[in-house]
Design a protein around this motif. Sequence first.
Motif, PDB file in Angstrom:
ATOM      1  N   PHE B  99       0.826  -1.210   0.000  1.00 24.64           N
ATOM      2  CA  PHE B  99       0.000   0.000   0.000  1.00 24.64           C
ATOM      3  C   PHE B  99       0.857   1.254   0.000  1.00 24.64           C
ATOM      4  N   ARG B 100       1.878   1.230   0.853  1.00 27.43           N
ATOM      5  CA  ARG B 100       2.773   2.384   0.921  1.00 27.43           C
ATOM      6  C   ARG B 100       3.372   2.669  -0.456  1.00 27.43           C
ATOM      7  N   SER B 101       3.824   1.611  -1.105  1.00 30.26           N
ATOM      8  CA  SER B 101       4.461   1.784  -2.416  1.00 30.26           C
ATOM      9  C   SER B 101       3.483   2.346  -3.433  1.00 30.26           C
ATOM     10  N   ILE B 102       2.246   1.862  -3.404  1.00 29.02           N
ATOM     11  CA  ILE B 102       1.251   2.322  -4.379  1.00 29.02           C
ATOM     12  C   ILE B 102       0.965   3.812  -4.186  1.00 29.02           C
ATOM     13  N   PHE B 103       0.856   4.238  -2.931  1.00 33.21           N
ATOM     14  CA  PHE B 103       0.557   5.656  -2.689  1.00 33.21           C
ATOM     15  C   PHE B 103       1.745   6.561  -2.996  1.00 33.21           C
ATOM     16  N   LEU B 104       2.915   5.976  -2.932  1.00 33.51           N
ATOM     17  CA  LEU B 104       4.113   6.806  -3.070  1.00 33.51           C
ATOM     18  C   LEU B 104       4.655   6.890  -4.498  1.00 33.51           C
ATOM     19  N   TYR B 105       4.304   5.896  -5.346  1.00 33.39           N
ATOM     20  CA  TYR B 105       4.990   5.844  -6.645  1.00 33.39           C
ATOM     21  C   TYR B 105       4.801   7.087  -7.529  1.00 33.39           C
TER      22      TYR B 105
END
Lengths: 289, 288
Positions: B99-105
């Motif tokens: 989730f973190r990666s998806i929001f940050l990309y």
Amino acid sequence: MADRRSTGLRADRIFLYAVLLCLAVLFLLPVYVMVCNSVKPLDEIRGGNLMALPIVWTIEPWLTAWSTAQIGVQPTGLKPYFVNSFLLVVPAVAISTLIGALNGYILTQFRFRGANLLFAAMLFSVFIPFQIVLIPMAKTLGVLGLAGTVKGLVFVNVVYGIGFTTLFFRNYYAAFPNELIRSARMDGADFFGVLFRILLPSSGPIIVVTVIWQFTNIWNEFLFGASFSDYSSFPITVALNNLVNSSTGVKEYNVHFAGAFIAAIPTLVVYLVSGKYFVRGLMAGSVKG
Amino acid sequence: MRAGALPKLLLSPSVLLVLVCVYGYIMFTIYLSFTSSTLMPSYEWAGTTSYQRLFAQENWHVALSNLWVFASLYIGVAVVLGLGFAILIDQHIRAEGAFRSIFLYPMALSFIVTGTAWKWLLDPGVGLEHTMHDLGWESFAFGWIKDSDMAIYCVIIAAVWQTTGFVMALFLAGLRGVDAEQISAARVDGARTWQIYLHIIIPQLGPVFVSAFVILAHMAIKSYDLVIALTNGGPGRSTWLPSVFMYQYSFTRNEMAIGAASAVMMLAAIGLVVLPYLFSEMRKVKNG
């Protein structure tokens, strides 16, 4: 600081995951749209649904975006500009990282008057709006004969990257155990001995963070590219913007989507391969002092 | 250790570059803003003429009021969403990393790429509106990007999409640093999760709010690429920001002194936000 006990409340958890999943879909949507429409024929986009998967799959838009789309006078596609960006990014990242390491070392290991003021001055330079240096820099590049060249862009990006790279290395070396350096000195290590044998070999993490930070920043940079380059030296961001905004006649959405994705690939790869460090780089760039 | 000749020598190129290309150029641009430069720089002193002319430009006022709308909403929404996302992620969820990666990309993408993607998503002819019509919702209308009153909100949507993950990362780091004992004490007293966030955790995140504000405000003032890619300042001049104004006047309208004056105003605005922050951070470092 989450509530451990709430793990038991199933409805709460289901709601939480539902919200997170919706948000994730929303965040992935633009890239999904970009990729899925880059493999559709144009009439399928115009006549159809932006969210739908292609009925006819084609890689034609990618080939067009890469090698035949009209960006300059010649229909060269994005390829030469993609190459320009690499020719710009590789030396600019390497040089600014090296300078940062050297500055960080000097600013933490040696005392001299005005060191703090100097560091503060470098720190502020990270925040300046580049509009304030645009006119004199254009003049300088002209005088140096670097206007409209990739070399000129390397120079500009190195200059305005020094603040960041120095900040990263300085903070990293400030937390470095002093005993190691002291004992190396006692063993007779000179200036470069300490740098090359003690500091740099244990700088892996900060080098990675700095390289990622500089790579994404310089690859994504637009204002300098738009101001200081011409058709022979455009970086990919400027070329993409030209492709999308100045195309006359039929808007080839699928080619634009493919082009946007081509421009995004290198930084997305960096992000996927080194996500953890990427986050750290972002945080390092934001937590000052 | 005291610096000998070698360290000073090796530091001097950087010092020189920063001195000339940052501070020297700032001085140069400030000087230019007090001249009557047009197509080419002229060094003849003209007093505050260009500032008077700048403030007489309707374009400048349009750019300023756009910046005001853009900055306040962009910062406000990104901070609220970023904090919200961080709290959601903080609930000991599965696949937190994913989730973190998806929001940050989106942060990894160039604003030009973001602008291009959203340009077509928001375009009524091909994007969301077209898709909804295609799905049978004939009356759905979303033509903000073509509407000069609403286009600035499209810029805000894209900018928020790009930076919310970053703000989330800032808050997440802050959340993980909050004193755990107070929280367990509150829990023992029977406080609910939301009460704990509201009364104990969020009040401790003051410094993160300040950092997020400073970073976002400085990004908002500098914003250029996104507007160029998304709307190119249009329709009309409805999404002009001071950065667009500066570029237009300096390089296409041959009003270099006015362009320089607008750049000085941008620097002043950023200085107003960033300098107090830097001073307080430096003081913190000094005091340990």
